[in-house]
Design an enzyme around this catalytic site. Structure first.
Site, short mmCIF file in Angstrom:
data_model
loop_
_atom_site.label_atom_id
_atom_site.label_comp_id
_atom_site.label_asym_id
_atom_site.label_seq_id
_atom_site.Cartn_x
_atom_site.Cartn_y
_atom_site.Cartn_z
N HIS A 15 1.98 4.31 2.64
CA HIS A 15 0.90 3.59 2.00
C HIS A 15 -0.13 4.57 1.44
O HIS A 15 -0.56 5.48 2.13
CB HIS A 15 0.26 2.63 3.00
CG HIS A 15 -0.76 1.74 2.42
ND1 HIS A 15 -1.89 1.38 3.10
CD2 HIS A 15 -0.84 1.12 1.22
CE1 HIS A 15 -2.62 0.58 2.36
NE2 HIS A 15 -1.99 0.41 1.20
N ASP B 67 5.61 12.58 -18.87
CA ASP B 67 6.32 12.85 -20.10
C ASP B 67 6.92 14.25 -20.05
O ASP B 67 6.73 14.99 -19.08
CB ASP B 67 5.42 12.65 -21.32
CG ASP B 67 4.20 13.57 -21.38
OD1 ASP B 67 4.24 14.68 -20.80
OD2 ASP B 67 3.21 13.18 -22.01
N HIS C 92 -7.78 13.20 -19.06
CA HIS C 92 -6.49 13.85 -18.85
C HIS C 92 -6.59 15.08 -17.94
O HIS C 92 -5.71 15.32 -17.11
CB HIS C 92 -5.87 14.24 -20.20
CG HIS C 92 -4.47 14.73 -20.10
ND1 HIS C 92 -3.45 13.98 -19.53
CD2 HIS C 92 -3.90 15.90 -20.48
CE1 HIS C 92 -2.32 14.68 -19.58
NE2 HIS C 92 -2.57 15.84 -20.14
N TYR D 135 0.37 11.37 -23.88
CA TYR D 135 -0.30 10.89 -22.66
C TYR D 135 0.50 9.82 -21.92
O TYR D 135 -0.05 9.01 -21.19
CB TYR D 135 -1.71 10.39 -22.95
CG TYR D 135 -2.57 11.46 -23.58
CD1 TYR D 135 -3.08 12.50 -22.81
CD2 TYR D 135 -2.84 11.44 -24.95
CE1 TYR D 135 -3.84 13.50 -23.39
CE2 TYR D 135 -3.60 12.43 -25.54
CZ TYR D 135 -4.10 13.46 -24.75
OH TYR D 135 -4.86 14.45 -25.33
N ALA D 136 1.82 9.81 -22.09
CA ALA D 136 2.68 8.83 -21.40
C ALA D 136 2.99 9.34 -19.99
O ALA D 136 4.08 9.83 -19.71
CB ALA D 136 3.95 8.59 -22.20
N ASN D 137 1.99 9.24 -19.14
CA ASN D 137 2.08 9.67 -17.75
C ASN D 137 1.40 8.62 -16.91
O ASN D 137 0.39 8.05 -17.31
CB ASN D 137 1.34 11.00 -17.55
CG ASN D 137 1.79 12.07 -18.52
OD1 ASN D 137 2.91 12.54 -18.47
ND2 ASN D 137 0.90 12.45 -19.44
#
Length: 131
Positions: free
Chosen positions: A20, A28, A98, A120-122
């Site tokens: 948890h 990316d 970022h 920024y595809a994270n």
């Protein structure tokens, strides 16, 4: 053979080991992964596998209570932002700059590198509980 959607053994193992509030990062192809952070590299070529495909497979096994995205995704890649958020109705969504996002990577249990090339595809996935 495993019956579920996620077949990658190392990725499945990492998810099974999460407790948890621990985090798993999907990144990316260009996300700088700290050398001390566990890495699963799925990238084959530009776009393969796509981040959203990996995200869907991970979500078939992982309870997520919160996600973190880079603030910059809103303007640089709004369609990707919407696509990611659409998978998390009712889940807390946090945006950070970022640079702050990258500073969180050493705390992750694992970073999964995809072939995604969208800016920024994270996404940081914070593990929830199923009870």
């Amino acid at each position: 053979m495993k019956k579920g959607k996620l077949l990658h053994s190392a990725l499945s193992h990492e998810i099974a080991n999460l407790g948890h509030t621990q985090t798993l990062v999907l990144g990316d192809a260009g996300l700088p992964i700290p050398p001390e952070t566990r890495r699963i590299d799925l990238a084959v070529t530009q776009g393969v596998p796509a981040l959203l495909s990996v995200l869907d497979a991970v979500l078939s096994e992982l309870a997520v209570q919160k996600i973190t995205l880079a603030e910059e995704i809103k303007t640089a890649s709004p369609e990707m932002d919407r696509s990611i958020r659409s998978r998390f109705p009712g889940t807390q969504i946090c945006y950070v700059p970022h640079e702050a996002f990258k500073a969180l990577l050493p705390q992750a249990a694992c970073v999964v590198r995809t072939g995604e090339t969208t800016s920024y595809a994270n996404v940081i996935l914070e593990s929830g509980v199923t009870f």
